[in-house]
Design a protein around this motif. Structure first.
Motif, short mmCIF file in Angstrom:
data_model
loop_
_atom_site.label_atom_id
_atom_site.label_comp_id
_atom_site.label_asym_id
_atom_site.label_seq_id
_atom_site.Cartn_x
_atom_site.Cartn_y
_atom_site.Cartn_z
N ASN A 1 -49.86 24.20 -7.99
CA ASN A 1 -49.37 22.96 -7.49
C ASN A 1 -49.92 21.57 -7.84
O ASN A 1 -50.94 21.11 -6.94
CB ASN A 1 -49.63 23.15 -5.69
N ASN A 2 -49.55 21.16 -8.80
CA ASN A 2 -49.98 19.83 -9.43
C ASN A 2 -48.87 18.92 -9.55
O ASN A 2 -47.82 19.14 -10.00
CB ASN A 2 -50.54 20.21 -10.79
N VAL A 3 -49.09 17.68 -9.16
CA VAL A 3 -48.25 16.56 -9.40
C VAL A 3 -48.80 15.44 -10.03
O VAL A 3 -50.22 15.01 -9.77
CB VAL A 3 -47.82 16.18 -7.99
N VAL A 4 -48.34 14.81 -11.04
CA VAL A 4 -48.53 13.71 -11.77
C VAL A 4 -47.52 12.57 -11.69
O VAL A 4 -46.27 12.82 -12.28
CB VAL A 4 -48.81 13.84 -13.22
N LEU A 5 -47.57 11.47 -11.00
CA LEU A 5 -46.72 10.28 -11.09
C LEU A 5 -47.28 9.31 -11.52
O LEU A 5 -48.32 8.72 -11.57
CB LEU A 5 -46.34 10.19 -9.48
N VAL A 6 -46.22 8.30 -11.83
CA VAL A 6 -46.44 7.15 -12.35
C VAL A 6 -45.35 6.07 -11.76
O VAL A 6 -44.31 6.53 -12.10
CB VAL A 6 -46.63 6.91 -14.00
N VAL B 1 -50.69 8.62 -10.14
CA VAL B 1 -51.32 9.41 -9.05
C VAL B 1 -51.27 10.80 -9.46
O VAL B 1 -50.19 11.32 -10.08
CB VAL B 1 -50.30 9.35 -7.61
N THR B 2 -52.36 11.89 -9.33
CA THR B 2 -52.56 12.92 -9.25
C THR B 2 -52.64 13.62 -8.14
O THR B 2 -53.43 13.07 -7.32
CB THR B 2 -53.67 13.52 -10.32
N GLY B 3 -52.07 14.82 -7.71
CA GLY B 3 -52.43 15.47 -6.51
C GLY B 3 -51.40 16.88 -6.34
O GLY B 3 -51.29 17.42 -7.33
N ARG B 4 -51.06 17.10 -5.19
CA ARG B 4 -50.27 18.27 -4.79
C ARG B 4 -49.33 17.95 -3.82
O ARG B 4 -49.25 17.25 -3.22
CB ARG B 4 -51.12 19.27 -4.37
N ILE B 5 -48.04 18.79 -3.86
CA ILE B 5 -47.12 18.34 -3.17
C ILE B 5 -47.58 19.40 -1.79
O ILE B 5 -48.00 20.65 -1.70
CB ILE B 5 -45.76 18.95 -3.36
N GLN B 6 -47.17 18.68 -0.59
CA GLN B 6 -47.51 19.46 0.63
C GLN B 6 -46.32 19.15 1.69
O GLN B 6 -45.89 18.33 1.57
CB GLN B 6 -48.78 19.08 1.27
N THR B 7 -46.04 20.28 2.47
CA THR B 7 -45.11 20.21 3.21
C THR B 7 -45.61 20.43 4.64
O THR B 7 -46.67 21.24 4.72
CB THR B 7 -44.00 21.12 3.07
N ARG B 8 -45.16 19.76 5.84
CA ARG B 8 -45.58 20.10 7.21
C ARG B 8 -44.33 19.69 8.07
O ARG B 8 -43.62 19.17 7.79
CB ARG B 8 -46.76 19.29 7.33
N TYR C 1 -39.67 17.70 9.66
CA TYR C 1 -39.94 18.26 8.51
C TYR C 1 -40.55 17.14 7.39
O TYR C 1 -39.63 16.23 7.23
CB TYR C 1 -39.32 19.37 7.67
N VAL C 2 -41.78 17.20 6.93
CA VAL C 2 -42.18 15.95 5.94
C VAL C 2 -42.59 16.86 4.58
O VAL C 2 -43.36 17.85 4.72
CB VAL C 2 -43.18 15.43 6.47
N THR C 3 -42.13 16.41 3.66
CA THR C 3 -42.56 16.75 2.21
C THR C 3 -43.34 15.37 1.59
O THR C 3 -42.58 14.36 1.55
CB THR C 3 -41.35 17.33 1.35
N GLU C 4 -44.61 15.51 1.06
CA GLU C 4 -45.35 14.39 0.53
C GLU C 4 -46.38 14.82 -0.43
O GLU C 4 -46.52 15.85 -0.38
CB GLU C 4 -45.91 13.74 1.72
N ILE C 5 -46.67 13.90 -1.28
CA ILE C 5 -47.75 13.83 -2.13
C ILE C 5 -49.10 13.77 -1.44
O ILE C 5 -49.29 12.66 -1.14
CB ILE C 5 -47.58 13.39 -3.40
N VAL C 6 -50.07 14.79 -1.56
CA VAL C 6 -51.28 14.57 -1.23
C VAL C 6 -52.01 14.07 -2.44
O VAL C 6 -52.27 15.03 -3.21
CB VAL C 6 -52.12 15.64 -0.62
N ALA C 7 -52.42 12.82 -2.78
CA ALA C 7 -52.94 12.53 -3.58
C ALA C 7 -54.47 12.72 -3.71
O ALA C 7 -55.10 12.40 -2.74
CB ALA C 7 -52.85 10.90 -3.86
N GLU C 8 -54.97 13.20 -4.94
CA GLU C 8 -56.43 13.42 -4.94
C GLU C 8 -57.21 12.34 -5.80
O GLU C 8 -58.30 12.10 -5.36
CB GLU C 8 -56.73 14.70 -5.79
#
Length: 154
Positions: free
Chosen positions: A3-8, A73-80, A91-98
């Motif tokens: 579960n890796n995300v990279v965004l610019v 940003v690098t991080g992971r997708i999280q739903t809650r 319901y929320v889907t967001e990126i948890v940035a590390e």
């Protein structure tokens, strides 16, 4: 599992920094990320992606990044999910940035901000003067704002 995300993308507003009752810093922000293709009219569209970052990186982001800043940003997708005050499940889907990285120099950011401010100032009418009042009741407080965990949407 991966579960890796990279965004610019560019910040759509200044990051919003808060502190939990335990003193942990948390910043929320939205990145506008251009799509790799154009729509039928030939224009490029963007996705607006909600992100959250915790602790020291949250404080650093809030101090150095402003609306319009080009950010990686690098991080992971999280739903809650949570129940809102009306009793509905949200319901929320967001990126948890590390980690994050500023993708342009401070000079470039300031120049772009000045240009957009000048353009905005020229295009908007001068509003009538407002009575002077304190806009932020917590601006003079040097202590952290105590928010119960139940009030936080994350």
């Amino acid at each position: 599992m991966i579960n890796n995300v990279v965004l610019v993308g560019r910040l759509t507003r200044d990051p919003e920094l808060k502190f939990t009752p335990n003193g942990a810093a948390v910043a929320t922000f939205t990145l506008a990320v251009n799509r790799n293709f154009t729509n039928q009219s030939g224009q490029r569209e963007a996705d607006f992606i909600n992100c959250v970052i915790w602790r020291k990186p949250a404080e650093t982001l809030a101090n150095y990044a402003k609306k319009g800043t080009l950010l990686s940003v690098t991080g992971r997708i999280q739903t809650r999910s949570y129940d809102n005050p009306q009793g509905q499940r949200v319901y929320v889907t967001e990126i948890v940035a590390e980690t994050f990285q500023l993708m342009e120099s401070k000079d470039v950011s300031e120049q772009r901000a000045n240009e957009s401010n000048e353009t905005a100032e020229k295009s908007k009418p001068t509003p009538p003067p407002l009575p002077k009042q304190e806009t932020d009741p917590f601006a003079q407080s040097s202590s952290a704002i105590d928010l119960p965990d139940d009030d936080l949407p994350f």
